[in-house]
Write a protein that holds these residues in place. Structure first.
Motif, mmCIF file in Angstrom:
data_model
loop_
_atom_site.group_PDB
_atom_site.id
_atom_site.type_symbol
_atom_site.label_atom_id
_atom_site.label_comp_id
_atom_site.label_asym_id
_atom_site.label_seq_id
_atom_site.Cartn_x
_atom_site.Cartn_y
_atom_site.Cartn_z
ATOM 1 N N GLU A 399 0.826 -1.133 0.070
ATOM 2 C CA GLU A 399 -0.017 -0.021 0.124
ATOM 3 C C GLU A 399 0.719 1.271 -0.004
ATOM 4 O OE1 GLU A 399 -3.086 -0.235 -0.394
ATOM 5 O OE2 GLU A 399 -3.645 -2.348 0.258
ATOM 6 N N ARG A 402 0.198 3.623 -2.781
ATOM 7 C CA ARG A 402 -1.077 3.830 -3.107
ATOM 8 C C ARG A 402 -1.337 5.278 -3.213
ATOM 9 N NH1 ARG A 402 -5.019 1.631 -0.381
ATOM 10 N NH2 ARG A 402 -6.628 3.433 -0.289
ATOM 11 N N ASP A 405 -4.983 9.441 -0.294
ATOM 12 C CA ASP A 405 -6.531 9.242 -0.184
ATOM 13 C C ASP A 405 -6.994 10.697 0.443
ATOM 14 O OD1 ASP A 405 -7.379 6.185 -0.313
ATOM 15 O OD2 ASP A 405 -5.351 6.318 0.926
#
Ligand code: C2O
Ligand code: CU
Length: 566
Positions: A399, A402, A405
């Motif tokens: 992750e 990633r 977010d």
């Protein structure tokens, strides 16, 4: 709006008021205008820590727009029990601890103050438990303010997190609350009030918790342990410098003390034998001060951080510790002598735009010329790799890349501060330190309250700020959150950001990936920096995330997020 200036007509010189605890000779502020609350507590000019021309003519006589607060000012500290040094309370699964916040008499240096203590101790009792244990804490509030106890860093059940307004109502004076504290992670934690902690924590309400892992070699071998809670306290000739009653003062930089404390004492002293390895459990419990610890004559090995060990041990020359952060450090003393625990910093002279070095001595270690019986020198010089930590983090490495977010920006917004201050601050931001190590502008700080200055965490995508932010996750989510500390704000400053109930990894700082990770609950973001953190949202409930500078928290710098059960 409520900066009270030119109060000469109503105010009384401090000399006439008989400040509780004030020595007759301690009236250096005679002639300044002062304001008083009904108990006779007066505002006075803040102590100037360093000889600097910080008294702006336009601010002479200005006082904060709130009432000064001192703990039970009518009480004679001589009538209170003298606080005793903290006890170690070893607890097992299922045990119950009675914890009382109450008034104590404290003697610091040669002076006596009315302060607060947990169970009459300073610091509060050191709670030592095996990993996996759950204890019950029956808490009673016997101070003069509402409060609650937060178990910092413990991934606790949400209802026991101790945050008034989010997880419980404040515990009113005379009332009690039952906490169930479950310790799932080994390591070093601490507890403190989460309601006007700018006052309550500063007055002595804090204690450590140590959670022991079952493996006897969880850490390398050591000959002994020391728990050092680092703090500071602001005093002047008249006694404890008042806090703001209705709202926090010193919200600009937070309240820096001029008396540095280790475990509530002005000096930490210990004696070791030559070759001894001491494990130091370090916790910063100051309102705002970041410490830079150097231990002369010792080799230092960084072993653990907030919620876990590091992937790998490393030798370090110093340890930087922002409020609420913990580090576990092994120290080995190879040569006999007397060595100081120091806090060397770069102080800043805002008016002349110059940095200058400043060093405070926090303690003294005497190393006897007598070899330690059990020499762990060989183990100490070997840097261990912690496979348990690496494997735990391995589950998240996929992750790391990633997309971001959520993004937060840290900044400040000024309300109705005196225009003199605003003008000076504009100048000030031309040169700024990435970390403010000390209070270089006590007068401006003094006049900043949570009513005229707002510290802001802004969700850059939605534009929402502080308590209007409403993130929602599901237990099991892993999120990358980017936090940027705006350089161009009213007054840029570092912010130790703390996330409740979960743990996170600091993946990178300004684009540079961390090469040695540890699970954290608090990370300090210097001015101008951008951090990417990986949050493991595993613990359901409504949780707070905030700056751990007590006065920044009071001045708005907090948000709440929800983790729904998976
Ligand atoms: Cu040390 Cu919100 O806490
Ligand atoms: Cu802050």
């Amino acid at each position: 709006m409520r900066i009270a200036r030119h109060l000469a007509a109503v105010a009384v010189p401090v000399a006439l008021l008989g400040v509780p605890g004030a020595p007759a000779s301690g009236l250096q502020h005679e002639g300044h205008v002062m304001a008083t609350d009904s108990m006779g507590v007066v505002w006075r000019m803040p102590p100037q820590p360093i000889p600097m021309p910080m008294m702006l003519p336009g601010l002479m006589g200005a006082i904060p727009g709130v009432t000064p607060f001192l703990p039970d000012p009518g009480r004679d500290p001589a009538m209170l029990p003298e606080a005793v040094f903290r006890e170690v309370v070893k607890m097992a699964d299922g045990d119950t601890l009675r914890l009382e916040a109450g008034f104590v008499r404290r003697t610091i240096g040669m002076r006596t103050f009315t302060m607060y203590g947990f169970n009459g101790q300073y610091p509060g009792p050191l709670i030592r438990v095996p990993q996996g244990a759950e204890i019950v804490v029956l808490f009673t509030n016997n101070i003069d303010l509402p409060t609650a106890v937060h178990w910092h860093g413990v991934r606790i059940e949400n209802q026991f997190d101790g945050v008034p307004g989010v997880t419980q109502d404040p515990v009113e004076p005379g009332e009690s609350f039952m906490y169930r504290v479950h310790f799932r992670d080994a390591g070093l934690y601490w507890y403190h009030p989460h309601h006007r902690e700018d006052i309550q924590q500063d007055l002595g309400l804090y204690g450590n918790m140590l959670v022991d892992a079952p493996a006897p070699d969880y850490y390398g071998p050591a000959n002994g342990e020391d728990f050092l809670m680092l703090d500071d306290l602001l005093v002047d000739e008249a006694g404890l410098f008042p806090w703001g009653r209705e709202a926090a003062i010193q919200t600009l930089m937070g309240r820096f003390g001029n008396q540095l404390l280790v475990n509530g004492e002005s000096r930490w002293e210990t004696t070791v034998r030559r070759g001894e390895v001491r494990r130091l459990y370090l916790t910063n419990v100051a309102n705002t001060r970041t410490f830079n610890l150097v231990l002369e004559g010792a080799d230092l090995k960084l072993v653990g951080a907030d919620v876990s060990k590091f992937e790998r041990e490393t030798f370090v020359s110093n340890v930087v510790l922002a409020p609420a952060q913990r580090y576990i450090v092994d120290a080995r003393f190879g040569e006999p002598g007397t060595y100081a625990l120091l806090n060397p910093i770069q102080a800043i002279d805002h008016f002349n735009g110059r940095f200058y070095p400043h060093t405070d001595t926090l303690g003294l270690v005497t190393v006897l010329d007598e070899p330690v019986t059990e020499d762990h020198g060989a183990a100490f010089s070997t840097l261990r790799e912690h496979a348990d930590v690496i494997e735990d983090i391995d589950r998240y490495r996929a992750e790391f890349g990633r997309p971001v977010d959520h993004e937060l920006e840290l900044t400040a917004r000024v309300g109705d501060l005196p225009s003199d201050i605003v003008a000076v601050m504009a100048l000030d931001t031309l040169y700024f330190p990435p970390v403010e190590w000390t209070d270089a502008m006590p007068m401006m700080n003094y006049l900043s309250t949570s009513e005229n200055l707002t510290w802001v965490m802004r969700d850059t995508r939605t534009g929402r700020e502080n308590r209007d932010i409403d993130w929602r996750f599901t237990a099991g989510d892993v999120l990358k959150i980017r936090i940027h500390n705006q350089r161009r704000s009213f007054h840029p400053m570092q912010h130790p950001i703390h996330i409740h109930g979960q743990r996170f990894l600091v993946l990178s700082r300004d684009g540079v990936a961390s090469d040695n990770l540890a699970w954290k609950d608090t990370t300090v973001i210097p001015v101008g920096s951008t951090f990417d953190i990986l949050l493991e949202a595993s613990n359901s409930g409504r949780w707070m995330a905030h700056c751990h500078i007590a006065e920044h928290l009071e001045a708005g710098m907090s948000m709440v997020f929800t983790v729904d059960p998976g």
